[in-house]
Scaffold this motif. Structure first.
Motif, PDB file in Angstrom:
ATOM      1  N   LEU A  28       0.982  -1.345  -0.167  1.00 12.44           N
ATOM      2  CA  LEU A  28       0.071   0.134   0.274  1.00 12.44           C
ATOM      3  C   LEU A  28       0.815   1.296   0.121  1.00 12.44           C
ATOM      4  O   LEU A  28       1.800   1.353   0.850  1.00 12.44           O
ATOM      5  CB  LEU A  28      -0.922   0.012   1.092  1.00 12.44           C
ATOM      6  N   ASP A  29       0.638   2.120  -0.854  1.00 16.56           N
ATOM      7  CA  ASP A  29       1.190   3.488  -0.896  1.00 16.56           C
ATOM      8  C   ASP A  29       0.493   4.739  -0.437  1.00 16.56           C
ATOM      9  O   ASP A  29      -0.774   4.636  -0.311  1.00 16.56           O
ATOM     10  CB  ASP A  29       1.792   3.708  -2.103  1.00 16.56           C
ATOM     11  N   ALA A  30       1.290   5.642  -0.078  1.00 18.53           N
ATOM     12  CA  ALA A  30       0.485   6.955   0.416  1.00 18.53           C
ATOM     13  C   ALA A  30      -0.429   7.532  -0.841  1.00 18.53           C
ATOM     14  O   ALA A  30      -0.230   7.296  -1.836  1.00 18.53           O
ATOM     15  CB  ALA A  30       1.598   8.162   0.755  1.00 18.53           C
ATOM     16  N   TYR A  37      -4.119  15.789   2.822  1.00 14.74           N
ATOM     17  CA  TYR A  37      -3.027  15.418   3.626  1.00 14.74           C
ATOM     18  C   TYR A  37      -2.525  14.126   3.025  1.00 14.74           C
ATOM     19  O   TYR A  37      -3.622  13.253   2.564  1.00 14.74           O
ATOM     20  CB  TYR A  37      -3.584  14.977   5.087  1.00 14.74           C
ATOM     21  N   TRP A  38      -1.327  13.767   2.956  1.00 19.86           N
ATOM     22  CA  TRP A  38      -0.768  12.486   2.467  1.00 19.86           C
ATOM     23  C   TRP A  38      -0.999  11.450   3.729  1.00 19.86           C
ATOM     24  O   TRP A  38      -0.805  11.695   4.748  1.00 19.86           O
ATOM     25  CB  TRP A  38       0.777  12.417   2.163  1.00 19.86           C
ATOM     26  N   THR A  39      -1.757  10.319   3.233  1.00 18.74           N
ATOM     27  CA  THR A  39      -2.160   9.317   4.077  1.00 18.74           C
ATOM     28  C   THR A  39      -1.720   8.056   3.706  1.00 18.74           C
ATOM     29  O   THR A  39      -1.581   7.856   2.399  1.00 18.74           O
ATOM     30  CB  THR A  39      -3.791   9.564   4.249  1.00 18.74           C
ATOM     31  N   ILE A  40      -1.765   7.220   4.633  1.00 19.40           N
ATOM     32  CA  ILE A  40      -1.334   5.648   4.212  1.00 19.40           C
ATOM     33  C   ILE A  40      -1.982   4.925   5.083  1.00 19.40           C
ATOM     34  O   ILE A  40      -2.140   5.418   6.168  1.00 19.40           O
ATOM     35  CB  ILE A  40       0.280   5.360   4.384  1.00 19.40           C
ATOM     36  N   VAL A  45      -1.983   9.644   8.851  1.00 17.16           N
ATOM     37  CA  VAL A  45      -1.289  10.846   8.159  1.00 17.16           C
ATOM     38  C   VAL A  45       0.130  10.862   8.234  1.00 17.16           C
ATOM     39  O   VAL A  45       0.645  10.339   9.181  1.00 17.16           O
ATOM     40  CB  VAL A  45      -1.744  12.314   8.846  1.00 17.16           C
ATOM     41  N   VAL A  46       0.551  10.823   7.046  1.00 13.25           N
ATOM     42  CA  VAL A  46       2.349  11.057   6.734  1.00 13.25           C
ATOM     43  C   VAL A  46       2.738  12.082   7.498  1.00 13.25           C
ATOM     44  O   VAL A  46       2.161  13.297   7.432  1.00 13.25           O
ATOM     45  CB  VAL A  46       2.642  10.824   5.303  1.00 13.25           C
ATOM     46  N   ILE A  47       4.007  11.894   8.303  1.00  8.77           N
ATOM     47  CA  ILE A  47       4.369  12.931   9.215  1.00  8.77           C
ATOM     48  C   ILE A  47       5.904  12.981   8.617  1.00  8.77           C
ATOM     49  O   ILE A  47       6.710  11.981   8.531  1.00  8.77           O
ATOM     50  CB  ILE A  47       4.472  12.549  10.394  1.00  8.77           C
ATOM     51  N   ASP A  48       6.301  14.187   8.337  1.00  3.86           N
ATOM     52  CA  ASP A  48       7.802  14.408   8.148  1.00  3.86           C
ATOM     53  C   ASP A  48       8.858  14.323   9.007  1.00  3.86           C
ATOM     54  O   ASP A  48       8.203  14.119  10.205  1.00  3.86           O
ATOM     55  CB  ASP A  48       7.979  15.592   6.994  1.00  3.86           C
ATOM     56  N   SER A  49      10.004  14.512   8.794  1.00  2.00           N
ATOM     57  CA  SER A  49      10.971  14.439   9.722  1.00  2.00           C
ATOM     58  C   SER A  49      10.887  15.460  10.660  1.00  2.00           C
ATOM     59  O   SER A  49      11.609  15.419  12.021  1.00  2.00           O
ATOM     60  CB  SER A  49      12.420  14.296   9.208  1.00  2.00           C
ATOM     61  N   ASN A  50      10.439  16.746  10.433  1.00  3.86           N
ATOM     62  CA  ASN A  50      10.175  17.678  11.407  1.00  3.86           C
ATOM     63  C   ASN A  50       8.931  17.573  12.328  1.00  3.86           C
ATOM     64  O   ASN A  50       8.467  18.499  13.250  1.00  3.86           O
ATOM     65  CB  ASN A  50      10.116  19.032  10.596  1.00  3.86           C
ATOM     66  N   GLY A  51       8.308  16.431  11.973  1.00  4.02           N
ATOM     67  CA  GLY A  51       6.971  16.140  13.010  1.00  4.02           C
ATOM     68  C   GLY A  51       5.772  16.900  12.175  1.00  4.02           C
ATOM     69  O   GLY A  51       4.773  16.970  12.881  1.00  4.02           O
ATOM     70  N   ASN A  52       5.873  17.481  11.190  1.00  4.79           N
ATOM     71  CA  ASN A  52       4.731  18.052  10.415  1.00  4.79           C
ATOM     72  C   ASN A  52       3.909  16.962   9.364  1.00  4.79           C
ATOM     73  O   ASN A  52       4.518  16.267   8.960  1.00  4.79           O
ATOM     74  CB  ASN A  52       5.148  19.042   9.776  1.00  4.79           C
ATOM     75  N   MET A  53       2.627  17.201   9.571  1.00  8.50           N
ATOM     76  CA  MET A  53       1.618  16.523   8.667  1.00  8.50           C
ATOM     77  C   MET A  53       2.163  16.979   7.125  1.00  8.50           C
ATOM     78  O   MET A  53       2.220  18.177   6.739  1.00  8.50           O
ATOM     79  CB  MET A  53       0.452  16.828   8.692  1.00  8.50           C
ATOM     80  N   VAL A  54       2.355  16.039   6.431  1.00  6.17           N
ATOM     81  CA  VAL A  54       2.550  16.065   4.830  1.00  6.17           C
ATOM     82  C   VAL A  54       1.232  16.522   4.197  1.00  6.17           C
ATOM     83  O   VAL A  54       0.462  15.755   4.023  1.00  6.17           O
ATOM     84  CB  VAL A  54       3.339  14.987   4.110  1.00  6.17           C
TER      85      VAL A  54
END
Length: 170
Positions: A28-30, A37-40, A45-54
């Motif tokens: 399964l891909d995002a 919001y990017w979701t998987i 919700v996909v979270i980036d390396s800074n803790g932000n929702m993509v």
């Protein structure tokens, strides 16, 4: 005392589905959810390396880089269980009255969809904490819009959450 959150998991699964952003791959891909919001998996919700929702179409490369090989259905299940536990804790912290596990599950599904901050600050939560449980179904039904536009899926979800809330006396 641990709560039975199985009805929250069932309800979330029934509305989140398990879309695949790239059905040509094995895992399964995002994907981009209706709110942008990017979701998987089931609404994770996909979270980036800074803790932000993509968020946003332009951030597809970021979302896909976080899960370069996608995830399996079993991994999606783990993400959902972790998310539901986090949202359960947030709901538990926000409410100051005793409610049944069934009603709690309706609120967890709601908070999972709108975010714990919006849940905590909502009129719904204020009314519940003021001892107005009969107001909750009508408050749930106020949350059927995204971007100012009523969405049929949100209306169905809020109706299901209200029905779950009403399925028990307390």
């Amino acid at each position: 005392m641990a709560r039975d959150i199985s009805k929250a998991v069932e309800l979330i699964k029934s509305f989140e589905g398990i879309p695949d952003g790239d059905p040509s791959t094995v895992n399964l891909d995002a994907y981009l959810c209706p709110a942008g919001y990017w979701t998987i998996g089931w609404g994770h919700v996909v979270i980036d390396s800074n803790g932000n929702m993509v968020k946003g179409v332009s951030n597809k490369p970021i979302a896909r880089a976080i899960y370069p090989n996608g995830i399996t259905k079993a991994e999606a299940e783990i993400l959902l269980q972790d998310d539901v536990r986090k949202f359960s804790t947030g709901v538990e912290d926000a409410i100051h009255v005793q409610i049944s596990d069934t009603r709690f599950c309706a609120l967890v599904s709601f908070a999972f969809n709108i975010g714990i901050g919006a849940f905590r600050d909502s009129t719904l939560t204020k009314l519940l904490n003021q001892g107005e449980p009969n107001q909750i179904p009508s408050q749930l039904l106020r949350w059927t819009k995204s971007g100012g536009k009523e969405l049929a899926g949100l209306k169905r979800r809020r109706t299901a959450e209200a029905e779950l809330w009403n399925s028990v006396a307390s």
